[in-house]
Structures are given as structure tokens and as C-alpha cells.
Design an enzyme around this catalytic site. Sequence first.
Site, mmCIF file in Angstrom:
data_model
loop_
_atom_site.group_PDB
_atom_site.id
_atom_site.type_symbol
_atom_site.label_atom_id
_atom_site.label_comp_id
_atom_site.label_asym_id
_atom_site.label_seq_id
_atom_site.Cartn_x
_atom_site.Cartn_y
_atom_site.Cartn_z
ATOM 1 N N THR A 185 32.490 2.613 -17.904
ATOM 2 C CA THR A 185 33.653 2.148 -16.939
ATOM 3 C C THR A 185 33.584 0.977 -15.888
ATOM 4 O O THR A 185 34.385 0.386 -15.485
ATOM 5 C CB THR A 185 34.134 3.516 -16.543
ATOM 6 N N CYS A 202 25.070 5.042 -14.207
ATOM 7 C CA CYS A 202 24.063 5.995 -13.979
ATOM 8 C C CYS A 202 23.013 5.632 -13.085
ATOM 9 O O CYS A 202 22.540 4.842 -13.566
ATOM 10 C CB CYS A 202 23.771 6.922 -15.510
ATOM 11 N N GLY A 208 27.615 7.236 -10.520
ATOM 12 C CA GLY A 208 27.298 8.506 -10.439
ATOM 13 C C GLY A 208 25.778 8.548 -10.091
ATOM 14 O O GLY A 208 24.759 8.090 -10.797
ATOM 15 N N ASN A 258 20.634 12.885 -14.665
ATOM 16 C CA ASN A 258 21.757 12.175 -13.880
ATOM 17 C C ASN A 258 22.775 12.969 -13.960
ATOM 18 O O ASN A 258 22.791 14.392 -14.201
ATOM 19 C CB ASN A 258 22.244 10.816 -14.646
ATOM 20 N N CYS A 308 25.528 13.328 -15.551
ATOM 21 C CA CYS A 308 25.939 13.685 -16.766
ATOM 22 C C CYS A 308 24.829 14.327 -17.856
ATOM 23 O O CYS A 308 25.107 14.565 -18.765
ATOM 24 C CB CYS A 308 26.880 12.765 -17.366
ATOM 25 N N GLU A 358 22.701 13.077 -19.505
ATOM 26 C CA GLU A 358 22.377 12.286 -20.642
ATOM 27 C C GLU A 358 21.162 11.476 -20.470
ATOM 28 O O GLU A 358 20.610 10.570 -21.292
ATOM 29 C CB GLU A 358 23.387 11.547 -21.300
ATOM 30 N N PRO A 411 29.595 11.473 -21.694
ATOM 31 C CA PRO A 411 30.764 12.177 -21.881
ATOM 32 C C PRO A 411 31.966 11.169 -22.155
ATOM 33 O O PRO A 411 32.773 11.550 -22.951
ATOM 34 C CB PRO A 411 30.978 12.727 -20.545
ATOM 35 N N SER A 414 37.125 8.584 -20.499
ATOM 36 C CA SER A 414 38.351 7.882 -20.218
ATOM 37 C C SER A 414 38.165 6.428 -21.321
ATOM 38 O O SER A 414 39.127 6.342 -21.882
ATOM 39 C CB SER A 414 38.155 7.254 -18.814
#
Length: 835
Positions: A286, A302, A330, A520, A522, A524, A714, A717
Site C-alpha cells: 500500500t 514494514c 507499520g 513486525n 503483522c 511476517e 495480510p 486492502s
Amino acid sequence: MSIETNAPAAGPIIAATPPVAGGAAPARAAPSPATGAEGTRVADDDTVPPPRAGDPHAPHVAGEAVSTWITKEAGNRRMPFDRARLERSIDRVHAEFPQLDIADYTRSVLGFVERKDAVNADDLVDHLIREAEARVDVTAPEWELFAARLYLHRLYKRASRNRFYDAGEKYGSYVGLQESLADRNIYSNDILRAYSKEELLEAGRMIDPERDRLFAYNGLYLLATRYLATDHARNVYELPQERWLTIALYLMQHEVAPGPGGRERRMQLVGEAYWALSNLYMTVATPTLQNAGKVGGQLSSCFIDTVDDSLQGIFDSNTDIARVSKGGGGVGAYLGYVRSSGSAIRGVPNSSGGVVPWIKQLNNTAVSVDQLGQRKGAVAVYLDIWHRDIEAFLDLRLNNGDQRLRAHDVFTSVCIPDLFMEAVERRGDWYLFDPHEVKRIKGWYLQDFYDETRGQGTFRAKYEEVVADERIARRTVRAIDIFKRIMVSQLETGNPFMFYRDEVNRKNPNKHAGMVYSSNLCTEILQNMSPTRLMQEIISGNQIVTTKQAGDFVVCNLSSVNLGRAVLPPAGQGDLITDVLERLIPIQVRMLDNVIDLNALPVPQATITNRKYRAIGLGTFGWHHLLALKGIDWNSREAEDYSDALYERINFLTVQASMELAKEKGTYSAFAGSDWHTGEYFRARDYNSPQWLELSAQVAVNGVRNGWLMAVAPNMSTAQIAGSTASIDPIYSAFYYEEKKDYRRPVAAPGLSLETWPYYEKGAYKLDQFASVRQNARRQRHVDQSISFNFYVPSTIRASTLLDLHLTAWREGLKTTYYVRSNDIDIAECEWCGS
């Protein structure tokens, strides 16, 4: 990962059984398509044209009263409503979807108009779209494509008006768009500087408006309102295919090889990148989707920081995290080095407040440093399970208790060694220590070690050495009691996430150069980490010169393969093919690698780490979509076998692509001595086929361009934009109604039909989570980093079942698990957890 927001989807959500044919949702079915994310109008529309003189379809003749007027420009322009013209407009869209029953739709729309004295043109188009979306159901999911055509027409009209070209052409001059938005300080000047006008004209000819027809309404609306470039008044300028082309041009701008033909080859690479994006075979992260080619913003999703145990280090980390958050990233923050509550400071006992006050500072940073008003910053904090503050840490997000000790806006994550899980299994004791005291007495930190093999290794030897040292204070707890606190927090808040540190470091291909302490936001990204430390500050005249030792501040650059489109050929043309993947993955790896050099990162040590390891995270989404299209049941052994085979294929192509890029551009600087170099990467994953052995030999000679290659984020979006299912997750339900503050809309699974319904029918909370773990374990073998993997459980799940689920994930070799998403479904409906 994107920091795309990774909290559970907004709700509440009302599940639905398959509706009958023709069943329509209640009227308020969608957000106003004329309204942007912040509630501002995107632009005016001209969908209902004025009648021409002598038009036989004009609704009135001179002297007759007009029953309904169509108004525009805040009521300053009006024209009589032309019923026949509107019917013809609807029929033109219907011609693409002749299977849809259009009669009731047309009656409803005409009734909406003719009941009123005046209707705003924008409101009419909104109603056309809402009525189409309201008719989405299992037997007629094409209504969402119908709605998308209406919305596309609106975008074309608005862009043409703002850019002064004929709307019938759909797309205007691409060169003109670049120049216009650069003049408005929306686009950067990078593309105009890097490419000649002739090259941009050539690029503009690549645009294929027909590929706009791949969008469903929900994805198109999200792309248009959040990511397409507008002017500062939110007026439409950039269209979907121009966003894809701009990304392709921006990421390939430095791909000019010396010698003749260099620029021609660059344009070929631009064409390949545009092909991959515009066909929705892949999506970029994104931040890249939003910022590539524009002024400001960085391209990576990330980041992970390691917080040093010093006042300077803690506040420097807070500042760095704020800067990353401001740019759209993030952040994961590892706090395992920070001394615990009651620890000594400068030799004075009982002076430290522990990690909780510092986490509350990070919580405030996450809230106050938002991303240009679009969303709050997002920070995940990680702590080791043997840290003396672990119990207070596990309570951080709970709604009860002392709110002064709570931090509701960060995400908690626990770093767990094999030894702790073994203690949970045998219901044994566990010991909690202050890391500062361990370092002071032993000269090392526990977290700097891991078990090299299952059941034995350096970490457990060091842990037992600390336990045996009577000089070191400890608190003794039962391991199962700590795990109970973990599960209570997970069922209430979804956190903490789980990080299985021994498995992570055993499978780290760059263990020769460092350690992985946490992940991180999320879960991954798994890369080497270390804190940045202040070395000295020198006053030089009126300047203060600060010297720091840069630590490994992790950055990862993400993009994802759309499995629902890139794996299966068109209907009737055979089964699994690899030609799309074989063409797609090399250009995808090149795009990711170029992000590293183009990125303007807000933290200097992040730039150093990014270029040292050149880490990328090629992932996937659309797994459930793919299973449904192939007719494979989620809970079956076939799904596990297919997961294994497909991800091995993707991994092979990714390693091969990075190796070929290394031949062209060189390896990452830390390649020598890595598991890639020694071949241990391939041996540890049992890659023994002739194809893999040959690739291993080639990698040993040529290297790889990127120190880490795969990570499955994930990507909720971007999967929505591409019209598929998120990540490797199951869908919530095949068909349901999503309720938000001001609307209710039907949501159908991608590719939903009577044929795919049985493979979507159960939905996430009724699928066997143990089957999901086994499926993901087969996939994890081929992913050198990790996978954002959620558990979907009823809120009334037995503690023993949830515990068994975690133990199974650890035994099966998962490196991380993400949310425990709980739902109030009837336990009787949950076959896998009911026994």
C-alpha cells in the site's frame, strides 16, 4: 506488510444463508460513491446528458409542465429528465451482463427519479450504483461488476472534464497528466526527468482501458478514493490504468543499462511491470501503491526497531518510530533489552519502572503521529516470555484493571523459546528474570542465544545456567499459568501475537550475520536486528556533532501474487499452469529490488540496513479464492498437499529470479557465509530434486540479490482492490451483510457461484483450525520469513482446545501466529472445536 490496518474488519457483521434468486438487500447498501474517504465530493458528474433539440425521446413538448428536473452545479443548472435516455444508458451496461434481470432494477431507478420534483445528477448516479450493489447475491454476483461499470463511467467523465479531453476516449494524454500533476506538486518530477517525451508517449500507448473491467465495484471504489492521484481539492485526475503505469515507470526509472538498446530494454521492463499490475496478477504494498510517482512518502510497509536499554536509546527509538509512522509504515519494537520494573539504575536498586511506562509512550506516539489524517500509526511491541515484566505486559490491552497500566493502541507480541512450550506441555515451572541483572552478572543477554536444534541448543544451556546462579533474582511461576494469561488476553483483545524464536533463528538464512529477536506489526517479517547506540556527542563551535553506531533497523518491501488470477488459466484451458508465474515473478522481484534504491526512508539506519541485506517480501493473497476455483475443500489433505506444491513452485521461481538479478547487478553485501552461499538453506528445507540441486549450485556461484525473499502479509486492502481473498486466510462467509455506521451492503466471496459455494460455505469460524495449521506448516517450509496467520475461534472455545491449537502450531514448525480472532458463533456449529 503493509501497514495496512491489520485490526479485525469493522463490524458488526451479519452472516447470511444463501439468498433466493433475485433477492435484494435492504435499500441502504453502499457508501455514497460520490463521496471520498473524508466525506468530500470527488467531482461533479454528467451521466445524464441534456436532451438535444428535436430529440424524439424528450419527455415533454413546449407548453407542457415538466414533472422532474435533473439539477447540476449546486442547482444552478437544470434540465428535464429524459426517461428513455436513462433506460438506454442502463441497457448499454446490461448488454455486458445479459444474465441479469434488469426490469426490476430499471423500475426502481425510474421510480426514485419520477417521485421527485428535482434530482441532483450526482444523487441519481449514487442511486444507480446503490441499487445495483443491493442486488448482489449468490445467484447474481455480477451486480457488483454492473455497479463498477457505472462508477467507471463517472471516473471517466470527471477526469475528462478536469483534464479537458473527450470522455468517449476514456483516457486522455498521459504526458499531459504527468505535466499537469507535477505542476500542481502532486506528482514528483522524477518520471519527467528520467524519461523523454517520446518514451512517455510510448508508455501512454501501453494503457489498455479494457483492463478496467477487471474491477469489482468494492475494489474500484477503494482504489479511487484512497490511492488514485487527485488535486488538492480531491478532484479526479489519475485513472486506474494510469496509477499502474505510473508505478511501473517510477520503479523502472533507473533500469537504463549502458550501451545501445539500454533505453529500449527499460521500456520493455516498464511494459512487463504494467502487464503484471494492470492484469491484477499482483499488487504492490500500500505505501508503494499510494506514493510511487508522487511527492513525499516512502514505499515500504514494514519496519522493526530494537530498543536499547538506555534513556537515550529509548527516546531515540520513540523518535524513529514516530518518523516511520508519519511516512506510512507499520512498526515492530523489540523491548527485550529494557530492564524490568524494580531493576537498578546507576547501581541504585528498585529504581526502574520497567517496560510498561515506555510502552505507554509508544502508545501515545502511535495515536498522535498519524498518517496524514488517514489512519493512526500502528506499533507492535515484543517482549520475551522470561522477562520479569511479562505478566504486566500481557495485561496491557485488557479492559479491566488499573487503566494507568494499560496501553490499548499498541499490539502486544510474545517471544517464546521451545523450552517454554515444553514447560507448558509438562506443566512445569518457569522463571522470570531482569535482563539488566543477567547482563551485569553473567556478561551476556539470554536473548542473544537460541536452540540450534529441537530439544537441545545454546539457549537452554544458558537459561539453565541463569537458573542455577543464585546471585540472580527470579520470580517462579507455572508455565501453564502464563499461557492462561496469554489466552485470556487473546480472547478479549486478539493479542498477543506469538513469535517462536528458536524456529525463526534456525531457519534464518543470514544467521551468520546476526539474530532475529522479534517480528513486525503483522508477524511476517523476520530479519536480523540490533539496537542503534549513541557513541559520542562533540561540541564543535555552534554545532553538536552526534555519532551513532547504526544497528540493523529492519525494513521490508512487499508485494503479492494474486493466486486467484495468476495461477489458474481462463476457464476451459487446462489446469495448473506456470507460464503466468514464470513471467510474473521475475518482474515482481525486480520491482521489489528497485524499491530499495528508490526509497527515501525517514530513519538513516533503516537505509543502511535496507541496502546491506536488500530484503524483499514476495507474498501471496487469494488462497481461499484459488481453492474454491479449483474445487478443493479447505479441510482436506488435498489442500495441504496443494499448499506444499504451489508454494514450493513460487519459492523456486523467486530464488531463481533473485539469482538472475544478482548475475546482472551483484549480490547483497552480506551474502558470503550465508545459508544461501553454503547451501544450508536448501538442505534445511529438504530441497533434493535435480531442479533444486541445480539451482543451489547456481546460487553458490552467482549469489542472490536479496538476503530475504518471501513473506506473506495480510494485504487486506490490496486483495480487495484486486477482487480476491486476503492473504492465506479463509473468507468470513460466502455471503453476508456488512454493517457500518451509515450503510449496510451485501458482500459476496470472490468468484462466488453455485459451483464455488460449497467450498466457501463454512467460512472462517467453521473451518477446522487444526487443518489450517497443517496447511500453513506445509507452506511455511517454503517461506524464508513468515506468514500472517490468524486463528478463527468461537469466543466460548474451551481453554484446552485453544491451548492445543497453539501447541500444534509450535510443534508443526510455524514461526509466528497473528491474531486470535474470536466470534460469538454457537459452539454447536463448530465441528472442529466441539469435541
